[in-house]
Design a protein around this motif. Structure first.
Motif, PDB file in Angstrom:
ATOM      1  N   LYS A  26       0.791  -1.100   0.058  1.00 50.89           N
ATOM      2  CA  LYS A  26      -0.124   0.097  -0.025  1.00 50.89           C
ATOM      3  C   LYS A  26       0.787   1.284  -0.133  1.00 50.89           C
ATOM      4  CE  LYS A  26      -4.079  -1.959   2.321  1.00 50.89           C
ATOM      5  NZ  LYS A  26      -4.781  -2.097   3.296  1.00 50.89           N
ATOM      6  N   SER A  27       2.274   1.221  -0.114  1.00 51.27           N
ATOM      7  CA  SER A  27       3.002   2.323   0.112  1.00 51.27           C
ATOM      8  C   SER A  27       3.233   3.123  -1.246  1.00 51.27           C
ATOM      9  CB  SER A  27       4.487   2.018   0.522  1.00 51.27           C
ATOM     10  OG  SER A  27       5.200   1.472  -0.582  1.00 51.27           O
ATOM     11  N   GLY A  28       3.476   4.391  -1.080  1.00 51.73           N
ATOM     12  CA  GLY A  28       3.530   5.271  -2.410  1.00 51.73           C
ATOM     13  C   GLY A  28       4.802   4.720  -3.405  1.00 51.73           C
ATOM     14  N   ALA A  29       5.839   4.196  -2.540  1.00 52.38           N
ATOM     15  CA  ALA A  29       7.043   3.749  -3.230  1.00 52.38           C
ATOM     16  C   ALA A  29       6.624   2.384  -4.027  1.00 52.38           C
ATOM     17  CB  ALA A  29       8.102   3.473  -2.270  1.00 52.38           C
ATOM     18  N   PHE A  30       5.537   1.510  -3.505  1.00 52.44           N
ATOM     19  CA  PHE A  30       5.325   0.473  -4.248  1.00 52.44           C
ATOM     20  C   PHE A  30       4.450   0.993  -5.531  1.00 52.44           C
ATOM     21  CE2 PHE A  30       1.799  -2.646  -5.281  1.00 52.44           C
ATOM     22  CZ  PHE A  30       2.340  -3.648  -5.735  1.00 52.44           C
ATOM     23  N   ARG A  31       3.418   1.900  -5.276  1.00 52.39           N
ATOM     24  CA  ARG A  31       2.710   2.711  -6.501  1.00 52.39           C
ATOM     25  C   ARG A  31       3.520   2.775  -7.534  1.00 52.39           C
ATOM     26  NH1 ARG A  31       0.523   7.485  -4.244  1.00 52.39           N
ATOM     27  NH2 ARG A  31       2.900   8.155  -4.907  1.00 52.39           N
ATOM     28  N   ALA A 101      13.490   1.490  -8.291  1.00 50.47           N
ATOM     29  CA  ALA A 101      14.489   1.562  -6.913  1.00 50.47           C
ATOM     30  C   ALA A 101      13.910   2.011  -5.491  1.00 50.47           C
ATOM     31  CB  ALA A 101      15.758   2.169  -7.241  1.00 50.47           C
ATOM     32  N   LYS A 102      12.769   2.671  -5.705  1.00 48.83           N
ATOM     33  CA  LYS A 102      12.132   3.077  -4.499  1.00 48.83           C
ATOM     34  C   LYS A 102      11.756   1.896  -3.686  1.00 48.83           C
ATOM     35  CE  LYS A 102      10.776   7.723  -6.072  1.00 48.83           C
ATOM     36  NZ  LYS A 102       9.513   8.569  -6.331  1.00 48.83           N
ATOM     37  N   ALA A 103      11.224   0.826  -4.246  1.00 50.53           N
ATOM     38  CA  ALA A 103      10.706  -0.409  -3.893  1.00 50.53           C
ATOM     39  C   ALA A 103      11.793  -1.454  -3.032  1.00 50.53           C
ATOM     40  CB  ALA A 103       9.935  -1.057  -4.668  1.00 50.53           C
ATOM     41  N   LYS A 104      13.054  -0.964  -3.174  1.00 52.40           N
ATOM     42  CA  LYS A 104      14.027  -1.753  -2.611  1.00 52.40           C
ATOM     43  C   LYS A 104      14.282  -2.199  -1.227  1.00 52.40           C
ATOM     44  CE  LYS A 104      18.573  -1.579  -4.474  1.00 52.40           C
ATOM     45  NZ  LYS A 104      19.834  -0.809  -4.948  1.00 52.40           N
ATOM     46  N   LYS A 105      13.513  -1.079  -0.336  1.00 55.94           N
ATOM     47  CA  LYS A 105      13.962  -1.040   0.799  1.00 55.94           C
ATOM     48  C   LYS A 105      12.983  -2.204   1.783  1.00 55.94           C
ATOM     49  CE  LYS A 105      14.807   3.805   1.212  1.00 55.94           C
ATOM     50  NZ  LYS A 105      14.179   5.052   1.570  1.00 55.94           N
ATOM     51  N   LYS A 106      11.875  -2.469   0.766  1.00 56.18           N
ATOM     52  CA  LYS A 106      10.957  -3.543   1.507  1.00 56.18           C
ATOM     53  C   LYS A 106      10.970  -4.879   0.528  1.00 56.18           C
ATOM     54  CE  LYS A 106       7.811  -0.234   3.808  1.00 56.18           C
ATOM     55  NZ  LYS A 106       6.661   0.035   3.837  1.00 56.18           N
ATOM     56  N   PRO A 107      11.629  -5.958   0.668  1.00 56.57           N
ATOM     57  CA  PRO A 107      11.599  -6.968  -0.228  1.00 56.57           C
ATOM     58  C   PRO A 107      10.428  -7.456  -0.827  1.00 56.57           C
ATOM     59  CG  PRO A 107      13.321  -7.337   1.867  1.00 56.57           C
ATOM     60  CD  PRO A 107      12.271  -6.110   1.921  1.00 56.57           C
ATOM     61  N   ALA A 108       9.333  -7.423  -0.029  1.00 56.59           N
ATOM     62  CA  ALA A 108       8.040  -8.040  -0.282  1.00 56.59           C
ATOM     63  C   ALA A 108       7.582  -7.075  -1.638  1.00 56.59           C
ATOM     64  CB  ALA A 108       6.887  -8.061   0.852  1.00 56.59           C
ATOM     65  N   GLU A 109       7.819  -5.644  -1.197  1.00 57.64           N
ATOM     66  CA  GLU A 109       7.230  -4.879  -2.485  1.00 57.64           C
ATOM     67  C   GLU A 109       7.970  -4.938  -3.630  1.00 57.64           C
ATOM     68  OE1 GLU A 109       6.860  -0.666  -0.925  1.00 57.64           O
ATOM     69  OE2 GLU A 109       5.417  -1.254   0.477  1.00 57.64           O
ATOM     70  N   TYR A 140      17.894  -6.721 -10.970  1.00 59.91           N
ATOM     71  CA  TYR A 140      19.525  -6.029 -10.591  1.00 59.91           C
ATOM     72  C   TYR A 140      19.136  -4.804 -10.005  1.00 59.91           C
ATOM     73  CZ  TYR A 140      21.349  -9.552 -13.772  1.00 59.91           C
ATOM     74  OH  TYR A 140      21.399 -11.011 -14.435  1.00 59.91           O
ATOM     75  N   THR A 141      18.281  -3.655 -10.295  1.00 64.52           N
ATOM     76  CA  THR A 141      18.095  -2.677  -9.616  1.00 64.52           C
ATOM     77  C   THR A 141      17.458  -2.999  -8.205  1.00 64.52           C
ATOM     78  OG1 THR A 141      17.529  -1.452 -11.628  1.00 64.52           O
ATOM     79  CG2 THR A 141      16.739  -0.425  -9.719  1.00 64.52           C
ATOM     80  N   LEU A 142      16.927  -3.902  -7.869  1.00 60.85           N
ATOM     81  CA  LEU A 142      16.175  -4.036  -6.503  1.00 60.85           C
ATOM     82  C   LEU A 142      17.130  -5.015  -5.947  1.00 60.85           C
ATOM     83  CD1 LEU A 142      12.425  -4.267  -7.927  1.00 60.85           C
ATOM     84  CD2 LEU A 142      13.418  -2.530  -6.586  1.00 60.85           C
ATOM     85  N   ASP A 143      18.155  -5.520  -6.407  1.00 61.14           N
ATOM     86  CA  ASP A 143      19.188  -6.430  -5.635  1.00 61.14           C
ATOM     87  C   ASP A 143      18.401  -7.832  -5.398  1.00 61.14           C
ATOM     88  OD1 ASP A 143      21.149  -4.721  -5.758  1.00 61.14           O
ATOM     89  OD2 ASP A 143      20.517  -3.916  -3.588  1.00 61.14           O
TER      90      ASP A 143
END
Length: 151
Positions: A26-31, A101-109, A140-143
């Motif tokens: 539900k985060s803006g980063a995921f969106r 890359a904004k979604a990188k902080k949360k692996p599920a996202e 690769y961008t998301l590791d």
């Protein structure tokens, strides 16, 4: 099993996995990352035909997981991202990968963003090599290891 059937089955499996995580996405980063991924996959060959743009926009607004967000907002973001890619594909690609890359902080996202790319890419039954390459680049961008997604 025919290639067509494997593509459809893979996209359906990814969608089921996404649906199971819907409440966590539900985060803006995921969106933003999801819409960037959709635009990248739609424009993988360097351009987006009006019919393809419309088809992907419809998939976005009807996707169960993305219903956490207002459909008009998703569509507007997708259209803006596609416009960036059409104006200058390489420059736009770099910018959109930064959004991914904004979604990188949360692996599920991060995994969900990749899965959305696969769902969008496989929606027409032809998840082609250029689409796979862009989704692989997003991994690769998301590791994330592309092999985790059979890429």
């Amino acid at each position: 099993m025919a290639l067509w059937d494997r593509v459809k089955e893979s996209a359906a499996t990814m969608q089921e996995q996404l649906n199971a995580k819907k409440n966590d996405l539900k985060s803006g980063a995921f969106r933003d990352a999801s819409m960037a991924m959709c635009a990248l996959v739609a424009a993988a060959d360097g351009s987006v035909e009006p019919a393809e743009r419309q088809r992907v926009a419809q998939l976005i607004t009807t996707n169960e997981v993305l219903r956490n967000f207002p459909a008009d907002d998703l569509r507007r973001r997708f259209e803006e991202y596609v416009d960036k890619l059409e104006a200058d594909f390489e420059f736009g690609r770099v910018g959109l990968l930064q959004e991914v890359a904004k979604a990188k902080k949360k692996p599920a996202e991060a995994r969900a963003v990749v899965q959305i790319g696969i769902v969008i890419g496989g929606a027409d039954g032809d998840f082609d090599d250029t689409e796979k390459a862009l989704v692989r680049e997003a991994c690769y961008t998301l590791d994330l290891p592309p092999a985790e997604f059979d890429l």
